[in-house]
Design an enzyme around this catalytic site. Structure first.
Site, PDB file in Angstrom:
ATOM      1  N   ARG A  31      60.375  -6.687  41.644  1.00 56.59           N
ATOM      2  CA  ARG A  31      59.527  -5.530  41.328  1.00 56.59           C
ATOM      3  C   ARG A  31      58.342  -5.954  40.467  1.00 56.59           C
ATOM      4  NH1 ARG A  31      64.545  -1.258  40.277  1.00 56.59           N
ATOM      5  NH2 ARG A  31      65.347  -1.344  42.418  1.00 56.59           N
ATOM      6  N   GLU A  79      78.373   2.244  55.932  1.00 57.22           N
ATOM      7  CA  GLU A  79      76.918   2.097  56.132  1.00 57.22           C
ATOM      8  C   GLU A  79      76.628   1.138  57.292  1.00 57.22           C
ATOM      9  OE1 GLU A  79      74.490   3.678  54.819  1.00 57.22           O
ATOM     10  OE2 GLU A  79      75.043   4.395  52.828  1.00 57.22           O
ATOM     11  N   LYS A  98      73.071  -7.009  50.351  1.00 63.25           N
ATOM     12  CA  LYS A  98      72.104  -7.368  49.309  1.00 63.25           C
ATOM     13  C   LYS A  98      72.485  -6.714  47.997  1.00 63.25           C
ATOM     14  CE  LYS A  98      67.320  -6.549  48.192  1.00 63.25           C
ATOM     15  NZ  LYS A  98      66.109  -5.884  48.564  1.00 63.25           N
ATOM     16  N   LYS A 141      72.862  -2.096  50.804  1.00 61.85           N
ATOM     17  CA  LYS A 141      71.949  -2.500  49.739  1.00 61.85           C
ATOM     18  C   LYS A 141      72.329  -1.732  48.477  1.00 61.85           C
ATOM     19  CE  LYS A 141      67.126  -2.702  48.400  1.00 61.85           C
ATOM     20  NZ  LYS A 141      65.740  -2.597  48.847  1.00 61.85           N
ATOM     21  N   SER A 184      65.906 -11.825  43.949  1.00 60.34           N
ATOM     22  CA  SER A 184      65.018 -12.386  42.922  1.00 60.34           C
ATOM     23  C   SER A 184      65.735 -12.667  41.605  1.00 60.34           C
ATOM     24  CB  SER A 184      63.848 -11.433  42.694  1.00 60.34           C
ATOM     25  OG  SER A 184      64.306 -10.139  42.316  1.00 60.34           O
ATOM     26  N   LYS A 189      67.040   3.713  41.536  1.00 63.06           N
ATOM     27  CA  LYS A 189      67.181   4.048  42.958  1.00 63.06           C
ATOM     28  C   LYS A 189      68.616   4.443  43.311  1.00 63.06           C
ATOM     29  CE  LYS A 189      63.227   1.200  44.275  1.00 63.06           C
ATOM     30  NZ  LYS A 189      62.663   0.223  45.233  1.00 63.06           N
ATOM     31  N   TYR A 234      64.800 -17.430  47.967  1.00 60.60           N
ATOM     32  CA  TYR A 234      63.591 -18.049  47.430  1.00 60.60           C
ATOM     33  C   TYR A 234      63.762 -19.568  47.306  1.00 60.60           C
ATOM     34  CZ  TYR A 234      62.745 -13.146  46.670  1.00 60.60           C
ATOM     35  OH  TYR A 234      62.605 -11.808  46.887  1.00 60.60           O
TER      36      TYR A 234
END
Ligand code: PBG
Length: 313
Positions: free
Chosen positions: A188, A221, A236, A178, A262, A205, A301
């Site tokens: 968010r 990872e 992602k 990610k 998004s 982040k 979505y």
């Protein structure tokens, strides 16, 4: 006959936002045609998605500001909005698989995925909170737990906690690669979960999500998460990271998911609303490309309209 890649409804996972109230269907400004649903309306939406053949939904809770605190306590409340939403879906549409999100950000007054202390996001202390969240979600009926936080060691810790509580059949879909991406903005907005501006810690982040320039790190990872017991892994965002999806698919033999996030959705919707792109053609091409890169599953979505378009073909 010559088509190499197929996009089918059973590749699609619909992310859904849930909020408190009754009869609520609030459109998200930066995500046209996406809504925050109260639990009663959410269940109707899930039933519709089930009829369309969509196999799973990924649920995200919009928590009232008053319930947020630095310890993300509401994420461990067995009577909270999130477990109530999971229970209600599993009661009314039991065949729909429910994927739940494990990370502190929707519940945290700091808006970070982990605990914040002395200007740092604490890795190991966060694991404790997350395992408790995972057990609350599994108890409510979650089929698949999806840690989205990028703390190190969380897959193994969550697996052990689920097993210890008897949830041996609950699977883990790890957000393994990610990225610290600019494409999460609308999400968010939807949850009001952006990292809060504080003097002692940056409002991003980047200390725990991956830097967009790296791909070998993504493979590391993924390897770590598989060793810790991940049943499926995720990359992602999706469109800006098709090479990462390709490499991850080559590396492992578990289902690979990609999150068409998004911001990637918002770009297509905005251009379509302007009349600059044909929405159906652009969305179909995009999701097919994500499949071609190697994704078995796509969180998008566009899941509902895509399922409808696939029926018309
Ligand atoms: C938070 C989380 C995020 C998304 C899913 N889970 C946002 C973030 O990491 O800040 C983003 C999804 C999207 O943009 O559609 N743990």
């Amino acid at each position: 006959m010559a088509r190499e890649t197929r996009l089918a409804t059973d590749n699609l996972i619909a992310p859904l936002f849930v909020t408190e109230g009754i009869g609520v269907r609030q459109e998200i400004a930066s995500m046209p045609d996406q809504f925050r649903f109260s639990v009663d309306v959410l269940v109707e939406e899930v039933a519709t998605l089930h009829k369309l053949g969509i196999p799973a939904v990924a649920l995200f809770p919009k928590i009232a500001d008053a319930l947020k605190d630095p310890l993300a306590s509401e994420g461990r409340n067995p009577e909270g909005l999130y477990p109530r939403a999971i229970q209600t879906i599993k009661k009314h549409v039991p065949e729909m698989m429910v994927i739940t999100d494990v990370a502190l950000d929707p519940f945290s007054s700091d808006g970070h995925d982990g605990l914040v202390m002395n200007g740092q996001v604490l890795n190991d202390e966060t694991l404790d909170v997350m395992t408790q969240m995972a057990v609350v979600q599994a108890t409510a009926g979650a089929d698949i737990i999806a840690p989205s936080d990028m703390m190190d060691g969380r897959v193994g810790t969550i697996r052990a906690a689920l097993d210890a509580h008897g949830y041996t059949d609950v699977a883990i879909l790890s957000y393994a690669a990610k990225y610290a991406s600019a494409f999460y903005g609308p999400f968010r907005d939807a949850l009001d979960s952006a990292p809060r501006q504080r003097d002692d810690i940056p409002a991003d982040k980047q200390t725990y999500q991956m830097q967009p320039a790296n791909v070998r790190e993504a493979l590391r990872e993924v390897t770590l998460d598989l060793d810790e017991g991940a049943d499926m892994v995720m990359v992602k965002p999706a469109v800006a990271y098709l090479d990462v999806i390709f490499r991850v698919k080559a590396l492992c033999d578990v289902p690979v998911a990609a999150y068409h996030v998004s911001g990637e959705y918002a770009m297509l919707k905005a251009a379509a609303q302007q009349g600059w792109l044909d929405e159906r053609a652009a969305a179909t091409e995009t999701l097919t490309a994500i499949r071609r890169a190697g994704a078995d599953l796509i969180l998008t979505y566009f899941a509902k309209p895509m399922a409808q378009w696939l029926r018309e073909e």
